[in-house]
Design an enzyme around this catalytic site. Sequence first.
Site, short mmCIF file in Angstrom:
data_model
loop_
_atom_site.label_atom_id
_atom_site.label_comp_id
_atom_site.label_asym_id
_atom_site.label_seq_id
_atom_site.Cartn_x
_atom_site.Cartn_y
_atom_site.Cartn_z
N SER A 171 0.83 -1.20 0.00
CA SER A 171 0.00 0.00 0.00
C SER A 171 0.88 1.26 0.00
CB SER A 171 -0.90 -0.02 1.23
OG SER A 171 -1.70 1.12 1.22
N GLY A 172 0.58 2.19 -0.90
CA GLY A 172 1.33 3.44 -0.96
C GLY A 172 2.58 3.35 -1.82
N THR A 176 -1.43 2.56 -8.22
CA THR A 176 -2.52 3.24 -8.91
C THR A 176 -1.98 4.36 -9.79
OG1 THR A 176 -3.97 2.62 -7.13
CG2 THR A 176 -4.73 4.40 -8.54
N ASN A 226 -1.57 5.32 3.25
CA ASN A 226 -1.70 6.04 1.99
C ASN A 226 -2.95 6.93 2.04
OD1 ASN A 226 -1.94 6.83 -0.67
ND2 ASN A 226 -2.00 4.76 -1.53
N SER A 229 -5.72 5.47 -0.66
CA SER A 229 -5.51 4.02 -0.78
C SER A 229 -6.68 3.34 -1.50
CB SER A 229 -5.35 3.44 0.62
OG SER A 229 -5.07 2.07 0.54
N SER A 230 -6.37 2.52 -2.50
CA SER A 230 -7.44 1.78 -3.20
C SER A 230 -7.87 0.64 -2.30
CB SER A 230 -6.95 1.18 -4.51
OG SER A 230 -6.05 2.03 -5.16
N GLY A 455 -0.91 -5.57 -2.94
CA GLY A 455 0.22 -6.49 -2.74
C GLY A 455 0.06 -7.27 -1.44
N GLU A 457 0.09 -8.45 2.21
CA GLU A 457 -0.08 -7.63 3.42
C GLU A 457 0.24 -8.43 4.67
OE1 GLU A 457 -3.91 -5.67 3.51
OE2 GLU A 457 -3.28 -4.26 1.97
P1 ATP Z 1 -2.76 1.35 -2.31
O1 ATP Z 1 -2.42 -0.10 -2.32
O2 ATP Z 1 -2.95 1.86 -0.91
O3 ATP Z 1 -3.86 1.71 -3.22
P2 ATP Z 1 -0.88 2.37 -4.27
O4 ATP Z 1 0.25 1.43 -4.46
O5 ATP Z 1 -1.95 2.37 -5.27
O6 ATP Z 1 -1.45 2.14 -2.79
P3 ATP Z 1 -0.63 5.14 -4.99
O7 ATP Z 1 -1.93 5.61 -4.49
O8 ATP Z 1 -0.45 4.90 -6.43
O9 ATP Z 1 -0.24 3.83 -4.15
O10 ATP Z 1 0.54 6.12 -4.52
C1 ATP Z 1 0.59 6.69 -3.23
C2 ATP Z 1 1.12 8.11 -3.31
O11 ATP Z 1 2.49 8.08 -3.69
C3 ATP Z 1 0.45 8.96 -4.38
O12 ATP Z 1 -0.69 9.57 -3.87
C4 ATP Z 1 1.54 9.96 -4.71
O13 ATP Z 1 1.57 10.97 -3.74
C5 ATP Z 1 2.81 9.17 -4.55
N1 ATP Z 1 3.29 8.62 -5.84
C6 ATP Z 1 3.05 7.41 -6.36
N2 ATP Z 1 3.65 7.23 -7.55
C7 ATP Z 1 4.30 8.37 -7.80
C8 ATP Z 1 5.13 8.84 -8.88
N3 ATP Z 1 5.41 8.09 -9.93
N4 ATP Z 1 5.65 10.08 -8.78
C9 ATP Z 1 5.40 10.85 -7.71
N5 ATP Z 1 4.63 10.47 -6.67
C10 ATP Z 1 4.08 9.26 -6.70
MG MG Z 2 -3.94 2.14 -5.20
#
Ligand code: ATP
Ligand code: MG
Length: 778
Positions: A171-172, A176, A226, A229-230, A455, A457
Amino acid sequence: MAQSIYRPGTFVWLVDKEQRWLSGEVKSFAVAEDGRAAITVKNEQGEETTVKGASKDAGAEEGGLPPLQNTAEFRTINDLTRLPHLNEPSILEVIRNRFSDRCLYTYSGIVLIAVNPFADTTSYYAPDVIRSYIGRSREELDPHLFAVAEEAFSTMERTGKAQSIIVSGESGSGKTESAKYIMRYLASVHGHESTGGSSGSSSIEQQILATNPILEAFGNAKTARNDNSSRFGKYIQILFDDHQRIVGARMRTYLLERSRLTFQQPLEGNYHIFYQLCSGASENDRHNLGLDDATTDFRYLGGMPPQPTQAPYTHDFSATCDALEVVGIGEEKRQAIFQLLAGLLHVGNIEIRSKRDTKDATMDEDDVALLRAAALLGIDAKGFAKCTTAKQIDARGEIFSAARTVAQAIGVRDGVAQYIYSCLFDWLAVRVNSSLLSDTEHLEATFIAVLDIYGFEHFEKNSFEQFCINYANEKLQQQFLSHVFKLDQAEYVEEGIPWNAIDFPDNQPCINLIEGKIGVISLLDEESRLAAGTDTSFVDKLNGQLKMPQNKRIFKDHLHGKTAFKIAHYAGDVSYSVDGFLEKNRGTVPEEHLVLLTDTTNAFLLEVIQTGRASVDERTTTQLSKQDPNAGDAPRRGANRKPTQSSVFKSSLVLLMDTLDRTDVHYIRCIKPNEDKQPWKFQSGHVLDQLRACGVLETVKISRAGYPSRMPYEEFAARYSLLLPRHVTRPYLRDPQRLTTVILQRTIGTGDKYHNGRTKIFLRARTLPVLEGIRTEK
Ligand code: ATP
Ligand code: MG
């Protein structure tokens, strides 16, 4: 052999107390009295220590002697599999060095590793960067998400075969965001130029991109890890016609976290849409929906009460409305959605107390929240109060009413709200799908899909959700391993290398433990269907039935054997607390409530409930129905055969794996470099844990089992001909294959250390280090 590798002056990795890797230099090599290799190493502080190997010849792989460092030229290499010394600390070093050079991406063979910088990276995805990747092969440019997207596209173009890009990570870690960049790349590069027809409708690319803000509003929430978070998994297929133009899309969603609707940990939030609605709706709407006076007091927003008219939410609310409009959900439907959402917030505020001097639950029939909720949802307030506080028991035709306790009644109240919300989420997916794929002639079109899925957990307390998520990851890991393994095998066959079954880590036993005939899911279902089933009787059943010899290594004894069970997953052991497992698995509402909901005067609620039911039915059938799941009412199932959450999830995973197997798969592993979301901060231990959990290190291990290093003859001859005197190499300069053999015979000798392929030389794990060692000496 070890002696020729660990020569004085060789740089190695030493592990310190905190399990971090530090640099060390070999000072001397000796064979100790007990016959084991002993090397003396100087660490960064200048202190000398002696490290013993397992035997005279054992190297780093067999345990004992420290792993070797690579020479400087390899320390920022863009593909880890090209490292001469392929070991954990070297992999970590490359990723760290690249990250400090502001490179987010590194290949590990077929996998793209993406490290989240938590910083402004607009320039990384600017239009000129997009343009630079068009039509270019992966090797030509720096590793990038766009290179993976372009590779998927060009493979589809060349072979006509569907492609999937799996984005995983904790997560984070940036899944996404990465998935969105890929979708944007495909939409902007391979979409139609036009921005819509003359009717003013949106282009298909706009509609595809509009799915992101919609799904994020209804399926994402602020969590401790996050802010966005999705709380669901998503597989979206972008469909292409024969001219490789986008013609539509379709998506499937997985396992929305329902419990979040009614409860969140401190500092965590409910789904964004509730805050958007409370802050962004017009004053008039807020008044009509009863959101103006109680905004700060909704129980379901308890973890993080919204501030009315909070700027980002107000802005996001209009973005959500715009996106809904783009996919054809107009003003009237949006109002119906908001009415439902407001209804749910009021459901949460319905007071349930105990009747005087008893534990029995009761509700005031004139409770304002109850009346508001009932009015917005179009259901009978009295009926809701009655069947929530007491349950009807059918004893051989005679109906009894049995009071519920306060806790049970609250459970039912919240369960109803969760059920409606998850049906609404399914309804959105169905509506979005019908807008993305309006033309049935494209049903069979080929596609590039992106899977954005949670991923592995492992928290302090793990529940039903983590169990499902980790089960999904076991399935994906198995898919990944067999893919890598097959690719490897294909290369062996192509190069004419004898293929001896290589022992690769197989997680099938763990998958059997979870989904087998007598496995955790089947036992959970069995127990969930028993009226008298409880979390404790479930765990007793697990302990009674799963402790067989074949499960010994994966189903482990647990200290709290009455309240938890432990599974050894490929990425580590996880203990699951069984508290709430059965309720979450049942995931439905009592029959009386179903009747109450289907009797609603709110036509939209009825539509939502019916769609939700149809979606469940569709997921539990093995083949993905090609028809609109919305068409016709779903067949009713017997009360005892209601599909459970885990069985629905299992079927949808089977279907997902089936789809993935029919596509070429590309892998992106996202890494979160630090826990506190700090820009450009890299915590090695944290990164290492994730590399382990996402299978990068595991594939390194697999490759050790075979011939991990392979090099075209030309490349090998060019790099290592200096190991022999010129007069020896000169006669073979025009024949790199022959020259390669001569070099190897004279340095390594003959035997099983290498093998000639058609175009490449294949080297066993410890062969290249020896050559590198000699080369450094020269
Ligand atoms: P979850 O499993 O909780 O959904 P996730 O893996 O989908 O998490 P994201 O929501 O894609 O995580 O990313 C978390 C935060 O990290 C984003 O809101 C953004 O602030 C930062 N981030 C992610 N990817 C990038 C990137 N390529 N460049 C800059 N910042 C990023
Ligand atoms: Mg996500």
